[in-house]
Motif scaffolding. Structure first.
Motif, PDB file in Angstrom:
ATOM      1  N   ASP A  21      39.279  52.094  50.661  1.00  0.00           N
ATOM      2  CA  ASP A  21      40.450  51.232  50.844  1.00  0.00           C
ATOM      3  C   ASP A  21      40.211  49.804  50.377  1.00  0.00           C
ATOM      4  OD1 ASP A  21      41.750  53.373  51.985  1.00  0.00           O
ATOM      5  OD2 ASP A  21      41.400  52.731  54.066  1.00  0.00           O
ATOM      6  N   PHE A  22      38.952  49.400  50.301  1.00  0.00           N
ATOM      7  CA  PHE A  22      38.650  48.025  49.937  1.00  0.00           C
ATOM      8  C   PHE A  22      39.189  47.683  48.554  1.00  0.00           C
ATOM      9  CE2 PHE A  22      35.729  44.762  48.182  1.00  0.00           C
ATOM     10  CZ  PHE A  22      35.994  43.743  49.085  1.00  0.00           C
ATOM     11  N   ASN A  23      39.062  48.592  47.607  1.00  0.00           N
ATOM     12  CA  ASN A  23      39.520  48.351  46.236  1.00  0.00           C
ATOM     13  C   ASN A  23      40.917  48.887  45.974  1.00  0.00           C
ATOM     14  OD1 ASN A  23      37.096  47.104  45.453  1.00  0.00           O
ATOM     15  ND2 ASN A  23      36.119  49.086  45.089  1.00  0.00           N
ATOM     16  N   ASP A  24      41.577  49.394  46.983  1.00  0.00           N
ATOM     17  CA  ASP A  24      42.917  49.974  46.831  1.00  0.00           C
ATOM     18  C   ASP A  24      43.959  48.933  47.255  1.00  0.00           C
ATOM     19  OD1 ASP A  24      45.258  51.387  46.850  1.00  0.00           O
ATOM     20  OD2 ASP A  24      44.481  53.094  47.992  1.00  0.00           O
ATOM     21  N   ASP A  25      44.648  48.365  46.296  1.00  0.00           N
ATOM     22  CA  ASP A  25      45.598  47.299  46.585  1.00  0.00           C
ATOM     23  C   ASP A  25      46.870  47.796  47.260  1.00  0.00           C
ATOM     24  OD1 ASP A  25      43.964  45.323  45.692  1.00  0.00           O
ATOM     25  OD2 ASP A  25      44.992  44.983  43.789  1.00  0.00           O
ATOM     26  N   THR A  26      47.024  49.095  47.405  1.00  0.00           N
ATOM     27  CA  THR A  26      48.198  49.608  48.116  1.00  0.00           C
ATOM     28  C   THR A  26      47.957  49.677  49.620  1.00  0.00           C
ATOM     29  OG1 THR A  26      47.559  51.959  47.959  1.00  0.00           O
ATOM     30  CG2 THR A  26      48.791  51.000  46.106  1.00  0.00           C
ATOM     31  N   LYS A  27      46.700  49.481  50.041  1.00  0.00           N
ATOM     32  CA  LYS A  27      46.371  49.565  51.460  1.00  0.00           C
ATOM     33  C   LYS A  27      46.620  48.223  52.148  1.00  0.00           C
ATOM     34  CE  LYS A  27      44.938  53.847  51.503  1.00  0.00           C
ATOM     35  NZ  LYS A  27      45.647  54.886  52.277  1.00  0.00           N
ATOM     36  N   ASP A  28      47.396  48.271  53.214  1.00  0.00           N
ATOM     37  CA  ASP A  28      47.746  47.070  53.960  1.00  0.00           C
ATOM     38  C   ASP A  28      46.542  46.558  54.744  1.00  0.00           C
ATOM     39  OD1 ASP A  28      49.804  45.206  55.102  1.00  0.00           O
ATOM     40  OD2 ASP A  28      49.166  46.179  56.953  1.00  0.00           O
ATOM     41  N   ALA A  29      46.474  45.241  54.898  1.00  0.00           N
ATOM     42  CA  ALA A  29      45.428  44.621  55.716  1.00  0.00           C
ATOM     43  C   ALA A  29      46.017  43.365  56.354  1.00  0.00           C
ATOM     44  CB  ALA A  29      44.193  44.312  54.876  1.00  0.00           C
ATOM     45  N   GLY A  30      45.156  42.531  56.959  1.00  0.00           N
ATOM     46  CA  GLY A  30      45.630  41.407  57.749  1.00  0.00           C
ATOM     47  C   GLY A  30      45.947  40.165  56.932  1.00  0.00           C
ATOM     48  N   GLU A  31      46.647  39.245  57.584  1.00  0.00           N
ATOM     49  CA  GLU A  31      47.055  37.998  56.958  1.00  0.00           C
ATOM     50  C   GLU A  31      46.356  36.811  57.628  1.00  0.00           C
ATOM     51  OE1 GLU A  31      49.035  40.924  55.474  1.00  0.00           O
ATOM     52  OE2 GLU A  31      49.400  40.567  57.602  1.00  0.00           O
ATOM     53  N   ILE A  32      46.183  35.738  56.864  1.00  0.00           N
ATOM     54  CA  ILE A  32      45.640  34.482  57.394  1.00  0.00           C
ATOM     55  C   ILE A  32      46.697  33.399  57.269  1.00  0.00           C
ATOM     56  CG2 ILE A  32      43.915  32.664  57.086  1.00  0.00           C
ATOM     57  CD1 ILE A  32      41.940  34.641  56.173  1.00  0.00           C
ATOM     58  N   PRO A  78      50.263  35.199  49.018  1.00  0.00           N
ATOM     59  CA  PRO A  78      51.351  35.663  49.882  1.00  0.00           C
ATOM     60  C   PRO A  78      52.433  36.435  49.166  1.00  0.00           C
ATOM     61  CG  PRO A  78      50.731  33.426  50.465  1.00  0.00           C
ATOM     62  CD  PRO A  78      49.960  33.766  49.211  1.00  0.00           C
ATOM     63  N   ASP A  79      52.702  36.091  47.909  1.00  0.00           N
ATOM     64  CA  ASP A  79      53.724  36.817  47.146  1.00  0.00           C
ATOM     65  C   ASP A  79      53.111  37.667  46.045  1.00  0.00           C
ATOM     66  OD1 ASP A  79      52.834  34.749  45.597  1.00  0.00           O
ATOM     67  OD2 ASP A  79      54.802  34.004  45.006  1.00  0.00           O
ATOM     68  N   GLY A  80      51.789  37.900  46.102  1.00  0.00           N
ATOM     69  CA  GLY A  80      51.101  38.645  45.053  1.00  0.00           C
ATOM     70  C   GLY A  80      50.967  40.119  45.355  1.00  0.00           C
ATOM     71  N   GLN A  81      50.660  40.888  44.332  1.00  0.00           N
ATOM     72  CA  GLN A  81      50.480  42.333  44.460  1.00  0.00           C
ATOM     73  C   GLN A  81      49.087  42.787  44.043  1.00  0.00           C
ATOM     74  OE1 GLN A  81      52.830  44.165  45.940  1.00  0.00           O
ATOM     75  NE2 GLN A  81      53.968  42.244  46.143  1.00  0.00           N
ATOM     76  N   THR A  82      48.333  41.902  43.392  1.00  0.00           N
ATOM     77  CA  THR A  82      46.987  42.228  42.919  1.00  0.00           C
ATOM     78  C   THR A  82      45.973  41.366  43.651  1.00  0.00           C
ATOM     79  OG1 THR A  82      47.868  42.760  40.729  1.00  0.00           O
ATOM     80  CG2 THR A  82      45.485  42.399  40.913  1.00  0.00           C
ATOM     81  N   SER A  83      44.901  41.987  44.128  1.00  0.00           N
ATOM     82  CA  SER A  83      43.927  41.265  44.943  1.00  0.00           C
ATOM     83  C   SER A  83      42.892  40.544  44.093  1.00  0.00           C
ATOM     84  CB  SER A  83      43.215  42.228  45.894  1.00  0.00           C
ATOM     85  OG  SER A  83      42.392  43.127  45.178  1.00  0.00           O
ATOM     86  N   ARG A  84      42.274  39.540  44.691  1.00  0.00           N
ATOM     87  CA  ARG A  84      41.114  38.870  44.128  1.00  0.00           C
ATOM     88  C   ARG A  84      39.910  39.205  44.991  1.00  0.00           C
ATOM     89  NH1 ARG A  84      43.029  32.700  42.583  1.00  0.00           N
ATOM     90  NH2 ARG A  84      44.570  33.260  40.987  1.00  0.00           N
ATOM     91  N   LYS A  85      38.741  39.118  44.406  1.00  0.00           N
ATOM     92  CA  LYS A  85      37.516  39.503  45.107  1.00  0.00           C
ATOM     93  C   LYS A  85      36.537  38.327  45.148  1.00  0.00           C
ATOM     94  CE  LYS A  85      33.542  42.609  44.641  1.00  0.00           C
ATOM     95  NZ  LYS A  85      32.915  43.631  43.785  1.00  0.00           N
ATOM     96  N   LEU A  86      35.929  38.140  46.318  1.00  0.00           N
ATOM     97  CA  LEU A  86      34.844  37.183  46.500  1.00  0.00           C
ATOM     98  C   LEU A  86      33.618  37.942  46.979  1.00  0.00           C
ATOM     99  CD1 LEU A  86      36.784  34.443  48.539  1.00  0.00           C
ATOM    100  CD2 LEU A  86      36.553  34.613  46.045  1.00  0.00           C
TER     101      LEU A  86
END
Length: 586
Positions: free
Chosen positions: A434-445, A500-508
């Motif tokens: 799920d970490f690399n799956d951008d369709t999986k929901d997670a938490g907000e800051i 907040p309005d994006g669909q593609t994740s960034r990785k650190l």
């Protein structure tokens, strides 16, 4: 409680009211895969500018081993907005005098028998050879802490299901460094001795969201979704809701708009989107609300989201604020159906805040799930002071999301760590894929939020009860121990997030090295977060509490009280002493 009300039969009379008036005028190591590891016990990371979006799609291990209707009873006869109200008198509901209702609630509070909490299966130790990756979603909810406080202040230990350790830990602000560059949060890491199990080490990760000053807050499109059903009559429910929302309205400005939707037996729009500069109009509409009828929360949710979408602000804050005790009893009442509804609504770009109120019939289980699946946050308002904390002191954090779908994945080095356990976050665990799956929901800051997570680790070569039932592995010994990474790094922390309005994740990505810090020499923030986690384990009667006692928790937390301008940490010590007395221990 509605279950205590005698059933009566009432014929439904269709009544159309036109209410006219208020509202017609409607207001520092750069993180990367190649970043060098820091040897400091307290590693602080400033995120780089121009961070590119990651195209990673697979898993690569760093440490390789081989029509609007509303119940007429919810609003009094004073002039209001132009809205059609349909009268419904549910057969199993009747009006109850406020004094009688409070008396019954206090009787029910003695047992809390009608409150619902999910069973929490505590995270166990996992061996690094079998499970090198640990993946979870961040959580900024704080409801569990204030709910636990309510139990203790009422002279009862909370049920185990009410104690979510991560929400206890994250109730408190921590002094973490702010982010630099164009990323929304900074990461801080620290390793030191574990206070409740001296043979183990404790890893603390801290995230700090960028701070947005009140005058820099983007315009807000807010819809207050208020439960005005019969169960909300008590003084710690609808009356407290009104006080809390008044605090919020007073902090809004001419760039913001507020709409008010309500639900009981059915739902209705009491106030269309109205400029927040017209505070008297908004507050007047709220003041006229009265509690009565059953609870059709699903219908209210539909109305609130459609109202928010009708006034959607591109680049602004679009949020539904749901205030309820969570007792949905007509319409869509099944928890899984409500969650699916919220998941679908979250795709609209409208975020959700869930504020819980009251006791006796409190449905924590439902409200936590709605917030988790609605791109939202969840707080429990037990006092006026808590309302001020959530809606005034932490206003931008409550309203403004700076990063969504934030995931953490930790890879442990088998040359350094034999086993680990994530403390809390049981209902936030994710599969490694799920970490690399951008369709999986997670938490907000939210803006200015701090997020803390703790791992208890068993160093390699240390005899520990956590490994007592595990035989040594013959074919899975780590190789390549001569490399610096295998010999010095304890783990690598990876994070993913979306705008907040994006669909593609960034990785650190951050490699973390061991230190020689003991618990006594760790930072005050490390010591306090550890003490709060131990408190949660004691309340849950955790098998992993080790040598922790309430007296020890007070001792561990006390040094951090000096940095307590708000008084939250001092209150924590008071709750520890109450819990010790109730548990009959020291």
């Amino acid at each position: 409680m509605r279950s205590l009300c005698a059933p009566i039969t009432v014929c439904c009379l269709a009544l159309t009211l036109l209410v006219v008036g208020c509202g017609q005028e409607a207001g520092d190591v750069a993180p990367s895969a190649e970043a060098p590891a820091s040897g400091a016990a307290n590693d602080e990371f400033a995120t780089p500018e121009g961070l590119a979006e990651s195209e990673e799609s697979g898993l690569e291990l760093r440490y390789a081993a081989p029509a609007v209707e509303m119940d007429e009873s919810v609003i009094d006869g004073q002039p209001g907005n132009a809205v059609t109200l349909q009268q419904h008198a549910p057969a199993a509901s009747r009006s109850v005098p406020a004094g009688e209702r409070v008396e019954r609630s206090m009787e029910e509070a003695d047992s809390f028998s009608m409150e619902t909490y999910d069973r929490i299966v505590e995270n166990a130790f996992r061996t690094v050879m079998d499970h090198p990756l640990s993946t979870f979603s961040i959580d900024v909810d704080t409801a569990s802490y204030s709910n636990v406080r309510r139990y203790l202040n009422n002279g009862q230990l909370p049920p185990p299901g009410a104690v979510r350790i991560e929400e206890l830990v994250n109730y408190f602000p921590y002094d973490y460094p702010a982010p630099n560059g164009d990323v929304p949060f900074a990461v801080n890491a620290e390793i030191a001795g574990c206070p409740w199990e001296p043979r183990h080490r404790l890893v603390r990760f801290g995230l700090k969201g960028k701070v947005i000053e009140a005058d820099q807050r983007p315009p807000s499109n807010l819809v207050f979704l208020l439960d005005v059903s019969g169960s909300m009559q008590n003084t710690n429910k609808l009356p407290l809701v009104k006080q809390a929302m008044q605090l919020l309205v007073e902090r809004l400005d001419e760039n913001d708009t507020v709409a008010i939707a309500v639900y009981a037996g059915s739902s209705g729009l009491v106030l269309p989107p109205t400029p927040a500069s017209r505070k008297h109009v908004i507050l007047s509409a709220m003041e006229r609300l009265r509690a009565g009828g059953s609870t059709n929360g699903g219908q209210g949710i539909e109305l609130a989201y459609s109202t928010a979408m009708s006034d959607f602000i591109e680049g602004g804050t679009n949020r539904v604020i749901l205030c309820t005790d969570g007792d949905f009893n007509i319409g869509v009442t099944d928890q899984s159906q409500l969650v699916r509804m919220i998941e679908e609504k979250a795709k609209s770009g409208v975020f959700l805040s869930v504020l819980g109120f009251g006791m006796g019939n409190y449905k924590d289980s439902t409200m936590e799930k709605l917030a988790d699946h609605g791109n939202g946050n969840y707080a429990y308002i037990d006092t006026f002071a808590e309302a001020r904390k959530v809606l005034v002191e932490q206003l931008t954090g409550t309203l403004v999301t700076i990063a969504k779908d934030v995931k953490i994945q930790v890879e442990f080095n088998p040359a350094q760590v034999a086993a680990y356990r994530l403390v809390g976050y049981e209902n936030r665990m994710l599969a490694k894929e799920d970490f690399n799956d951008d369709t999986k929901d997670a938490g907000e800051i939210g803006a200015g939020h701090t997020v803390t997570a703790l791992y208890e680790i068993v160093p390699r070569g240390v005899e520990s009860p956590a490994l007592a039932n595990v035989d040594p592995l013959k074919y899975q010994q780590p190789t390549g121990l001569s490399t610096e990474a295998m010999s010095t790094e304890v783990l690598t922390l990876k994070l993913r997030y979306k705008e907040p309005d994006g669909q593609t994740s960034r990785k650190l990505e951050f490699p973390i090295r061991e230190s020689d810090a003991t618990f006594a020499t760790a930072s005050r923030e490390f010591q306090f977060a550890s003490a709060v986690a131990a408190f949660g384990m004691l309340l849950r009667q955790s098998e992993h509490k080790g040598v922790a006692t309430y007296a020890a928790v007070e001792e561990w937390a006390t040094p951090a009280i000096e940095a307590d301008a708000e008084g939250y940490r001092e209150e924590f010590l008071r709750l520890v002493r109450i819990a010790a007395g109730l548990a009959g221990s020291s």
